[in-house]
Each structure stands twice: as structure tokens, then as C-alpha cells.
Design a protein around this motif. Structure first.
Motif, PDB file in Angstrom:
ATOM      1  N   PRO A  26       0.783  -1.227  -0.032  1.00 37.48           N
ATOM      2  CA  PRO A  26       0.070  -0.085  -0.178  1.00 37.48           C
ATOM      3  C   PRO A  26       0.798   1.313   0.075  1.00 37.48           C
ATOM      4  CG  PRO A  26      -0.064  -0.983   2.209  1.00 37.48           C
ATOM      5  CD  PRO A  26       0.811  -2.013   1.383  1.00 37.48           C
ATOM      6  N   GLY A  27       0.439   2.266  -0.720  1.00 36.81           N
ATOM      7  CA  GLY A  27       0.975   3.606  -0.733  1.00 36.81           C
ATOM      8  C   GLY A  27      -0.092   4.523  -0.557  1.00 36.81           C
ATOM      9  N   GLU A  28       0.519   5.777  -0.546  1.00 34.32           N
ATOM     10  CA  GLU A  28      -0.197   7.128  -0.548  1.00 34.32           C
ATOM     11  C   GLU A  28       0.341   8.267  -1.272  1.00 34.32           C
ATOM     12  OE1 GLU A  28      -2.034   8.948   3.221  1.00 34.32           O
ATOM     13  OE2 GLU A  28      -0.232   9.999   3.030  1.00 34.32           O
ATOM     14  N   ILE A  29      -0.435   9.009  -2.262  1.00 33.63           N
ATOM     15  CA  ILE A  29      -0.129   9.755  -3.144  1.00 33.63           C
ATOM     16  C   ILE A  29      -0.791  10.997  -2.838  1.00 33.63           C
ATOM     17  CG2 ILE A  29      -0.071  10.343  -5.801  1.00 33.63           C
ATOM     18  CD1 ILE A  29      -0.533   7.311  -6.037  1.00 33.63           C
ATOM     19  N   VAL A  62       5.307   5.045   0.523  1.00 35.33           N
ATOM     20  CA  VAL A  62       4.899   3.675   0.474  1.00 35.33           C
ATOM     21  C   VAL A  62       5.188   3.212   1.946  1.00 35.33           C
ATOM     22  CG1 VAL A  62       5.649   1.512  -0.437  1.00 35.33           C
ATOM     23  CG2 VAL A  62       5.678   3.516  -1.820  1.00 35.33           C
ATOM     24  N   LEU A  63       4.073   2.460   2.509  1.00 28.83           N
ATOM     25  CA  LEU A  63       4.281   1.772   3.822  1.00 28.83           C
ATOM     26  C   LEU A  63       5.063   0.382   3.712  1.00 28.83           C
ATOM     27  CD1 LEU A  63       3.608   1.911   6.781  1.00 28.83           C
ATOM     28  CD2 LEU A  63       1.489   0.840   6.231  1.00 28.83           C
ATOM     29  N   LEU A  64       6.292   0.295   4.296  1.00 29.42           N
ATOM     30  CA  LEU A  64       6.822  -1.087   4.389  1.00 29.42           C
ATOM     31  C   LEU A  64       6.331  -2.001   5.358  1.00 29.42           C
ATOM     32  CD1 LEU A  64      10.385   0.128   3.540  1.00 29.42           C
ATOM     33  CD2 LEU A  64       8.749  -0.659   1.877  1.00 29.42           C
ATOM     34  N   ASP A  65       6.344  -1.342   6.644  1.00 22.08           N
ATOM     35  CA  ASP A  65       5.793  -2.382   7.766  1.00 22.08           C
ATOM     36  C   ASP A  65       5.434  -1.284   8.825  1.00 22.08           C
ATOM     37  OD1 ASP A  65       5.737  -4.184   9.524  1.00 22.08           O
ATOM     38  OD2 ASP A  65       7.829  -4.415   9.952  1.00 22.08           O
ATOM     39  N   ARG A  66       4.344  -1.712   9.649  1.00 18.64           N
ATOM     40  CA  ARG A  66       3.954  -1.023  11.114  1.00 18.64           C
ATOM     41  C   ARG A  66       3.813  -2.041  12.208  1.00 18.64           C
ATOM     42  NH1 ARG A  66       1.812   3.469  12.600  1.00 18.64           N
ATOM     43  NH2 ARG A  66       0.132   3.343  14.423  1.00 18.64           N
ATOM     44  N   ARG A  67       4.661  -1.631  13.232  1.00 18.27           N
ATOM     45  CA  ARG A  67       4.484  -2.569  14.524  1.00 18.27           C
ATOM     46  C   ARG A  67       4.149  -1.479  15.609  1.00 18.27           C
ATOM     47  NH1 ARG A  67       9.874  -6.174  14.445  1.00 18.27           N
ATOM     48  NH2 ARG A  67      10.425  -4.372  13.176  1.00 18.27           N
ATOM     49  N   ASP A  68       3.243  -2.190  16.716  1.00 15.88           N
ATOM     50  CA  ASP A  68       2.889  -1.218  17.594  1.00 15.88           C
ATOM     51  C   ASP A  68       3.598  -1.046  18.807  1.00 15.88           C
ATOM     52  OD1 ASP A  68       0.342  -0.622  16.361  1.00 15.88           O
ATOM     53  OD2 ASP A  68      -0.738  -2.348  17.275  1.00 15.88           O
ATOM     54  N   LYS A  69       4.364  -1.813  19.325  1.00 16.51           N
ATOM     55  CA  LYS A  69       4.904  -1.791  20.614  1.00 16.51           C
ATOM     56  C   LYS A  69       6.613  -2.365  20.296  1.00 16.51           C
ATOM     57  CE  LYS A  69       1.316  -2.328  23.761  1.00 16.51           C
ATOM     58  NZ  LYS A  69       0.861  -3.247  24.906  1.00 16.51           N
ATOM     59  N   VAL A  70       7.559  -1.393  19.737  1.00 18.90           N
ATOM     60  CA  VAL A  70       8.692  -1.562  19.476  1.00 18.90           C
ATOM     61  C   VAL A  70       9.815  -1.035  20.545  1.00 18.90           C
ATOM     62  CG1 VAL A  70      10.490  -1.875  17.626  1.00 18.90           C
ATOM     63  CG2 VAL A  70       8.123  -2.285  17.187  1.00 18.90           C
ATOM     64  N   LEU A  71      10.718  -1.594  21.162  1.00 25.00           N
ATOM     65  CA  LEU A  71      11.732  -0.961  21.743  1.00 25.00           C
ATOM     66  C   LEU A  71      12.643  -0.040  20.845  1.00 25.00           C
ATOM     67  CD1 LEU A  71      13.138  -0.414  24.566  1.00 25.00           C
ATOM     68  CD2 LEU A  71      14.525  -2.377  24.246  1.00 25.00           C
ATOM     69  N   GLY A 105      -2.784   4.552  -3.026  1.00 20.30           N
ATOM     70  CA  GLY A 105      -2.003   3.991  -4.100  1.00 20.30           C
ATOM     71  C   GLY A 105      -1.788   2.674  -3.799  1.00 20.30           C
ATOM     72  N   GLN A 106      -1.074   2.055  -4.609  1.00 24.74           N
ATOM     73  CA  GLN A 106      -0.478   0.612  -4.663  1.00 24.74           C
ATOM     74  C   GLN A 106       0.808   0.366  -5.443  1.00 24.74           C
ATOM     75  OE1 GLN A 106      -3.021  -2.747  -5.988  1.00 24.74           O
ATOM     76  NE2 GLN A 106      -2.784  -3.463  -3.891  1.00 24.74           N
ATOM     77  N   VAL A 107       1.913  -0.335  -5.071  1.00 24.30           N
ATOM     78  CA  VAL A 107       2.909  -0.330  -5.829  1.00 24.30           C
ATOM     79  C   VAL A 107       2.549  -1.417  -7.029  1.00 24.30           C
ATOM     80  CG1 VAL A 107       5.201  -1.299  -5.935  1.00 24.30           C
ATOM     81  CG2 VAL A 107       4.420  -0.049  -3.943  1.00 24.30           C
ATOM     82  N   SER A 108       2.850  -0.979  -8.328  1.00 20.63           N
ATOM     83  CA  SER A 108       2.663  -1.866  -9.449  1.00 20.63           C
ATOM     84  C   SER A 108       3.746  -2.575  -9.729  1.00 20.63           C
ATOM     85  CB  SER A 108       2.018  -1.063 -10.368  1.00 20.63           C
ATOM     86  OG  SER A 108       2.713  -0.220 -10.893  1.00 20.63           O
TER      87      SER A 108
END
Length: 425
Positions: A297-300, A347-356, A309-312
Motif C-alpha cells: 500500500p502507498g499514499e499519493i 509507501v508503507l513497508l511495515d508497521r508494529r505497535d510496540k517496539v523498543l 495507491g499501490q505499488v505496481s
């Protein structure tokens, strides 16, 4: 007049009695100093063990904490057509342009015409060869029928001769049995029958072999004709492609030649832009490009609006340390976009909520992520660490640190690799 002697009453003064508290105060102060020195000695020793001193004003310090980690790639992109075919000349000749740059075109519309006398003449010659081969095939078929008829006639004659010889043998045998003829006549009839049978077998074998040979001759003529017809069909296709047609609905992009230009085969003529399907192309650093995958997923953002958006696609080629990636619009294509228009892309590669982790700084590149300086009690200590995922703002800490540690994220180059450095206010 007083004539008496002067005494020492005016010189003598009573002395104050000494206080007994001063020795106690002095002793108490000495004990206090000793206690303070004993208590503060580890800290003083800790400070004195530093290799050098650096002002805190020259450092950037952040605290290790647990927070969401969002890894993304952001940059500037430009609008490009998802389909932008370039058209080439299919033969050498003189090109005539029928459109201008920027003209709207429809699929199948003739955009240019190439006059190629060489290709046209060759097509006419090969068509003539087709007519000649077709005549050869017809002649071979007629000849095959004639020879087949002659062979059949020879076979029938041989069969009749055999039947005649067989009948004659029967008559001679009856006459011999009746005593009306000699045995020699019977033997002659037997020999004649044997010869007739041999002639019939030869006629039958010759008919079969010759028939197969004639079939092969006809098939060879048919194959030659089919091959020539394929050649003519290919030349007709090439001549038809001399009229350059638009493969898509769109707009004429760039003209690579001038009108009425003599050109070679496969020369570039013009490009067509399909404006019905637009994408946004961005340049991504090679380090991030390894993680980019089609479908992410991405954002334009642009023109005060924001679109999903989306990586094609991701280019496999690295140019100047960067890779070209394309994003398509996830929903309906926005209106009023122009070719090469600049837009912001994320472009969103990864998302984690609780990370040190800790705020990203120059220490990631300076140390290669193998160690950091942790500030404890006014001293920056060199501590080995292991870093994990990295975003534009934060870096994951896998081991070596805990929440609440204060880390030097910038300015650590002033330490010159020392193990311990005093941080002065």
C-alpha cells in the motif's frame, strides 16, 4: 591637685572566657567532609576515569522507549503513463506523418505511412511465384492422374493375360486327357500361365510404387506452394504495417522524425501516451528497494488532495544507487492529472505497535549500528548494541539497551571512538 600615683586600672581589661564549641564544630566539619568524600568518591572516580570531555550542547540525546514503529519510504514522484508505446518503421523508405505532437488519437487510427518500394516490389514478386507454384501443382496433379490411369491399364491387361493363360491351360488339359493333344501342349500352357502371373504381380507392384511416387511429387508441390503462400502472407503483413496505426486510445507524445524523412528499417517514428491509465513513478534508495514488493500500500498526495495507491512494479535495474518504482491509484483515477506532474509519494513497508527503539540519528551510519553511547551520571559510555528494523524516524533496538536509557544520537563523532567521555553541562 591629685598627686597620687597612677595605677594600672585603665590598662587591665577582663578577658572573655574561651568557648568550648569551636573544637566540636571543627571536628564535626572534618567528619562531614570525610563522610561526603567517602560517599562521593565512586562518582568522582567515575568522572575522573573519562577519557575526554565534551559539552552537552554539541550532542543530540534521545531516550529509549517503547512506541509504534512505522517503516515507510517517502519521496517525490512524477505522473507517467502506464502504457506509452513507441512505434517503429517496419521497412526502409520515406515516412509521411499524418498527425502532430499532442493530437488525440483512437486505437487503430493511421498515424504515419512509410513508402517502401523495395518491400512492395518483393511482395509482387513473391505473389508471382505463388501463381507459378500453383500451376506446377496443377500440372503435377494432372500428370499423376495420367500415369495412374496408364498403370491401371497395364495392370488390367496383365490380369486379362493371366486369365487367358489360365483358360488355355484348362482347355489343353481337357484335350490331353481326351487324347486329342500332346502333353507338350499342356506344358506350354502351364508356362504361359506362369509368365502371365509374373507379369500381373509386376504390374501390381509397379502400380503401387508409382502411385506412391506420384503422391510424393504432388505433396512436394503442395508444400512448396504452402511455404510460398506463408511468405506472401508475411510480406503482406509487413506492407500492411507500413501504415503505422495507434495501438491504444490516447495522445501523440513525441515525434522522433520530421515529415517526409528517408529512414531505415526499425527506426523510431513517434510515441503514443495512453492517458486513461496513469501511474506515479518515484526513485527509491537501493537499501529500501530490496523490501519493496508489488502490491504494497502507498499514499499519493498532490493538488491539495490525497489518494490511496499501490505499488505496481519495481525496476530490477539500479541507477546511481536508486531504483525506479511505480504506484497505481487504488481507486478511480483522479482527473486533471498531467504527464510529468510532480506529486508526493509514500509507501508503507511495515508497521508494529510496540517496539523498543530510539529516535534515528547519525549514530546509525557512524557506528554501523554496532554500538552507541549511553549517558549515565554525566558520562557517555560506549555500549555494544544490536539494531533491527529502521524507519525514517526510529530505529528498533534488539539488544544492548533498555527503556529509559539516554542515548547520544548525534555528535558522537566528537568522542573519537573513546570508551568513556565526560559530558559537561
Amino acid at each position: 591637685m591629685n598627686s597620687g600615683f597612677r595605677d594600672t586600672s585603665e590598662q587591665d581589661r577582663p578577658l572573655a572566657r574561651p568557648s568550648r564549641r569551636w573544637p566540636l564544630l571543627l571536628a564535626g566539619g572534618a567528619v562531614l567532609v570525610a563522610v561526603l568524600a567517602f560517599t562521593a568518591w565512586p562518582r568522582v572516580k567515575h568522572l575522573l576515569s573519562a577519557d575526554s570531555t565534551v559539552s552537552v550542547a554539541r550532542l543530540g540525546i534521545a531516550t529509549v522507549d517503547v512506541a509504534p514503529l512505522t517503516r515507510d519510504v517517502a519521496g517525490e514522484g512524477r505522473v507517467v503513463a502506464a502504457q506509452s508505446p513507441t512505434l517503429f518503421a517496419q521497412g526502409a523508405g520515406t515516412a509521411t506523418l499524418l498527425v502532430k505532437a499532442g493530437d488525440p488519437v483512437k486505437q487503430g487510427q493511421v498515424l504515419a505511412r512509410v513508402d517502401s518500394p523495395e518491400l512492395t516490389n518483393r511482395l509482387a514478386q513473391e505473389r508471382s511465384n505463388v501463381d507459378a507454384l500453383r500451376a506446377d501443382l496443377a500440372r503435377a496433379e494432372v500428370e499423376a492422374r495420367q500415369q495412374a490411369a496408364a498403370l491401371q491399364s497395364a495392370y488390367e491387361n496383365a490380369r486379362i493375360d493371366q486369365q487367358t493363360a489360365q483358360n488355355d491351360l484348362a482347355r489343353q488339359t481337357q484335350a490331353f486327357e481326351a487324347g486329342a493333344t500332346a502333353r507338350m501342349q499342356v506344358e506350354r500352357a502351364q508356362d504361359a500361365l506362369a509368365k502371365a502371373r509374373l507379369a500381373l504381380d509386376q504390374a501390381a507392384g509397379l502400380r503401387g510404387l508409382k502411385t506412391d511416387s506420384l503422391k510424393l511429387d504432388v505433396q512436394a508441390k503442395q508444400s512448396a506452394l504452402s511455404r510460398q503462400q506463408l511468405l506472401v502472407a508475411d510480406l503482406e503483413r509487413q506492407v500492411g504495417e507500413l501504415q503505422v496505426r495507434s495501438p491504444v486510445d490516447g495522445q501523440v507524445g513525441q515525434l522522433f522524425i520530421a515529415d517526409r524523412t528517408n529512414l531505415a528499417r526499425d527506426a523510431k517514428l513517434l510515441s503514443v501516451i495512453d492517458l486513461s491509465a496513469l501511474e506515479v513513478q518515484m526513485q527509491v534508495a537501493e537499501s529500501f528497494a530490496r523490501e519493496l514488493q508489488p502490491g504494497m500500500p502507498g499514499e499519493i498526495t498532490g493538488n491539495g488532495q490525497r489518494w490511496a495507491g499501490q505499488v505496481s512494479s519495481v525496476s530490477p535495474e539500479v541507477v546511481n544507487g536508486e531504483v525506479a518504482a511505480r504506484l497505481r491509484f487504488a481507486g478511480a483515477q483522479p482527473e486533471q492529472l498531467r504527464q510529468n506532474q510532480r506529486l508526493s509519494v509514500r509507501v508503507l513497508l511495515d508497521r508494529r505497535d510496540k517496539v523498543l527503539g530510539v529516535t534515528r540519528g547519525s549514530f546509525v551510519d557512524e557506528s554501523g549500528g554496532s554500538y552507541v553511547y549511553v549517558v549515565r551520571g554525566g558520562v557517555a559510555e560506549k555500549v555494544p548494541v544490536k539494531l533491527g528494523a529502521r524507519s525514517l524516524e526510529r530505529v528498533e533496538v534488539v539488544s544492548g539497551l533498555k527503556a529509559g536509557d539516554r542515548v547520544v544520537i548525534s555528535g558522537a563523532d566528537n568522542f573519537k571512538g573513546a570508551d568513556r567521555v565526560l559530558v559537561a553541562d
